[in-house]
Design a protein around this motif. Structure first.
Motif, PDB file in Angstrom:
ATOM      1  N   ALA B 247       1.155  -1.088  -0.015  1.00 32.76           N
ATOM      2  CA  ALA B 247       0.269  -0.068  -0.137  1.00 32.76           C
ATOM      3  C   ALA B 247       0.753   1.407   0.047  1.00 32.76           C
ATOM      4  O   ALA B 247       0.652   1.967  -0.646  1.00 32.76           O
ATOM      5  N   ALA B 251       0.328   3.380  -3.001  1.00 35.09           N
ATOM      6  CA  ALA B 251      -0.487   4.244  -2.743  1.00 35.09           C
ATOM      7  C   ALA B 251      -0.233   5.603  -3.424  1.00 35.09           C
ATOM      8  O   ALA B 251      -1.196   6.249  -4.233  1.00 35.09           O
ATOM      9  N   VAL B 255      -2.812   7.964  -5.716  1.00 35.67           N
ATOM     10  CA  VAL B 255      -3.273   9.071  -5.124  1.00 35.67           C
ATOM     11  C   VAL B 255      -2.860  10.810  -5.649  1.00 35.67           C
ATOM     12  O   VAL B 255      -3.911  11.411  -6.669  1.00 35.67           O
ATOM     13  N   LEU B 337     -10.191   6.959   1.021  1.00 37.20           N
ATOM     14  CA  LEU B 337      -9.190   6.191   0.927  1.00 37.20           C
ATOM     15  C   LEU B 337      -9.120   4.821   1.574  1.00 37.20           C
ATOM     16  O   LEU B 337      -9.665   4.419   2.221  1.00 37.20           O
ATOM     17  N   PHE B 339      -7.844   0.673   1.332  1.00 35.64           N
ATOM     18  CA  PHE B 339      -7.525  -0.135   0.900  1.00 35.64           C
ATOM     19  C   PHE B 339      -7.760  -1.266   0.761  1.00 35.64           C
ATOM     20  O   PHE B 339      -7.840  -2.010   2.796  1.00 35.64           O
ATOM     21  N   VAL B 345      -6.831  -0.482  -4.305  1.00 31.66           N
ATOM     22  CA  VAL B 345      -6.510   1.137  -3.703  1.00 31.66           C
ATOM     23  C   VAL B 345      -7.705   1.690  -4.463  1.00 31.66           C
ATOM     24  O   VAL B 345      -7.892   1.848  -5.961  1.00 31.66           O
TER      25      VAL B 345
END
Lengths: 231, 363
Positions: B247, B251, B255, B337, B339, B345
């Protein structure tokens, strides 16, 4: 922008006298055939939806779609340019049509260009499943966006609340306290005799309404024949 | 680029309609189980201060008669209570829970749980189906409904989930022998239901700015949950450290992609609501984001102290608490957000609007 079916494939029992394939392996087999027939670059697939019901070992997470995505090597990692989003839809026998509805919606909204839909079902755990009433099998459909006329015209889904409980499947625990009873969690099925009749009546009404809405002529064979085949 | 292969700028030029959160509702069981009481049920002493490690003081646990279905139904009713829509106005219901217990049955496959919710609330005009996508379930439901609303198939819909997930804690309490156990994460979960109603936003600048979901399927086997064969309940086997590493590694780019598509930078986000796993994981993850973007996020919402990790419902449970506590204002940007096993994601960015008026500390 509309959507159309680009390719489809089925993976059945094969020649093996006793089928031992799990739902993931059948789904992968069907998906590979489907992709081979499509001649598209598989990395272009934006969404992958699995819509089988009876999954290997009754896995609850992750989505079975993610296992299939991994085994197909479809954008297993996002590289910033290509990414696939995988998830499962559960809607009994309507799962495939529901997934096609979602795929059509995603494509028409511009959220994906190609959607791969995979469904496969088999006995999850042989000695913890009682009277599995279906034949194992897997299928896949690739839906793509198109500006041409034709393709997927319309969908209609109706829920008949009175018929909701005429077919049930569930996992329940038994503590083995009764004579001859094994301890553990078992997948079971309950089918009411009204299931066939209710299913045919409901399907007939839904199809009639959809045809009427789209001003299409009703030239179907009697649904009873279809019903006898798929029940 | 997004999953359609089009750039965000292209999509903005297309003036695609957007959807907005119209209402949020929750249902949590009244029974609370502290982490110290849970640790007393452990068969083996593992010498671990779980509360200190995770920040989880307690979690809600279902009592007899409560299950995935009753929590989802309670959340759906609470959501409708805050909504301008009545049950008959709802056009689609999507249930997104991992757990599927109902009426004494551990897992219900057919018919879908959304079918039962439709019947119970009287949403007679709604199409129904279930989605399963681990802890990303509710956000996946929102993404699917967003697609429907964008192309005009539906004007509104209800995304709901009820997580009766604590049975995995019971099996972990029996089997965890050390801090390295792959079932350790099962001790962090809690039960809860959440629901949201989405509708088409009237003003294009308000509502959901962007949603972006990716499955990093290379890591699909890092966390697997399934029912037990010989005992009641289920088991979740997770390589928690590896998941955290993946992650953290992937991530920030995802993002960044979502922010670029929305035409925003991280400093323009007022609140980040991440999936609630453990306090230390969230803080490390956010620190990584801050280092990569060279910006310290304004506010990171953590509410797992009293609820634990409630699987697919965490972000909406946190959003509901913020609305009820008056901790979010109109015009503020929020990033959800997640996970999740898969490894999924997901990022949703939206601007808080009139929704805030129907909640508040006196509500």
């Amino acid at each position: 922008m509309g959507s159309m079916i680009r390719s489809a494939a089925f993976a059945g029992m094969g020649r093996a006298p006793l089928f031992r394939g799990g739902s993931i392996s059948m789904g992968v087999k069907a998906a590979k055939k489907c992709l081979d027939r499509s001649s598209i670059d598989p990395s272009e697939i934006g969404i992958l939806i699995f819509c089988g019901i009876y999954r290997d070992e009754n896995i609850g997470e992750p989505a079975i779609a993610s296992f299939i995505q991994s085994k197909l090597s479809l954008n297993r990692l996002s590289n910033g340019e290509k990414a696939t989003f995988a998830f499962d839809i559960l809607n009994s026998g309507c799962g495939v049509l529901t997934a096609m509805h979602v795929a059509d919606s995603h494509i028409r909204s511009g959220l994906a260009r190609y959607a791969l839909i995979v469904a496969s079902d088999s006995v999850p755990i042989r000695d913890h499943t009682e009277a599995f009433p279906f034949a194992p099998g897997g299928g896949a459909v690739l839906v793509e966006g198109t500006d041409k006329a034709g393709g997927l015209v319309d969908f209609r889904f109706d829920t008949y609340p009175t018929d909701g409980e005429v077919f049930r499947s569930f996992i329940e625990y038994q503590d083995g306290s009764r004579k001859g009873e094994r301890k553990g969690q078992f997948l079971r099925f309950e089918r009411d005799p009204r299931f066939l009749e209710g299913g045919i009546k409901g399907a007939d009404r839904t199809v009639r309404e959809l045809l009427k809405k789209n001003k299409l002529r009703d030239c179907r064979r009697p649904l009873e024949w279809t019903g006898r085949w798929w029940m | 680029m997004d999953r359609s292969g089009r750039s965000g700028v292209h999509r903005m030029q297309m003036q695609v309609p957007v959807s907005r959160f119209e209402s949020v509702g929750v249902k949590v069981p009244s029974r609370s189980l502290t982490t110290s009481d849970l640790m007393k049920t452990m068969k083996h002493r593992i010498g671990l201060d779980l509360e200190r490690l995770t920040g989880i003081h307690a979690r809600r646990v279902c009592s007899p008669g409560e299950d995935s279905y009753t929590l989802a139904l309670g959340a759906a009713k609470n959501c409708l209570d805050h909504s301008k829509y009545g049950p008959k106005d709802i056009e689609v219901i999507i249930n997104c829970s991992i757990s599927r217990s109902k009426g004494g049955k551990m897992i219900v496959y057919e018919p879908s749980l959304s079918h039962y919710i439709r019947q119970a609330i009287g949403a007679t005009n709604a199409m129904v189906f279930d989605i399963n996508n681990a802890c990303a379930g509710m956000l996946t439901g929102v993404e699917v409904l967003n697609g429907y609303i964008q192309n005009g198939t539906f004007k509104n819909g209800l995304v709901v989930s009820g997580e009766h997930i604590t049975p995995i804690s019971n099996s972990a309490a029996r089997t965890v022998r050390s801090i390295a156990s792959r079932q350790l994460a099962s001790l962090t979960v809690g039960d809860a239901g959440a629901a949201v109603i989405l509708e088409r936003a009237i003003e294009p600048n308000k509502g959901m700015a962007v949603s972006q979901f990716t499955t990093l399927a290379k890591f699909c086997d890092l966390c697997i949950g399934k029912p037990l064969k010989s005992e009641i309940g289920g088991v979740m086997v997770a390589k928690a450290r590896k998941i955290h590493k993946v992650a953290i590694e992937h991530a920030p780019e995802l993002v960044r992609g979502a922010l670029v598509r929305a035409g925003l930078t991280l400093d323009k986000i007022d609140h980040i609501i991440p999936h609630q796993t453990s306090k230390s994981s969230i803080r490390k993850g956010i620190k990584e984001l801050a280092d990569k973007f060279k910006v310290t996020p304004r506010n990171v919402v953590i509410n797992l102290m009293e609820y634990g990790n409630t699987a697919s419902t965490t972000v909406f449970l946190a959003l509901y608490d913020m609305l009820k506590g008056g901790r979010v204002k109109k015009g503020e940007r929020i990033m959800l957000l997640c996970f999740a096993s898969g490894l999924v994601v997901g990022v949703i960015i939206f601007t808080m609007d009139d929704l805030v008026d129907r909640y508040g500390i006196h509500d």
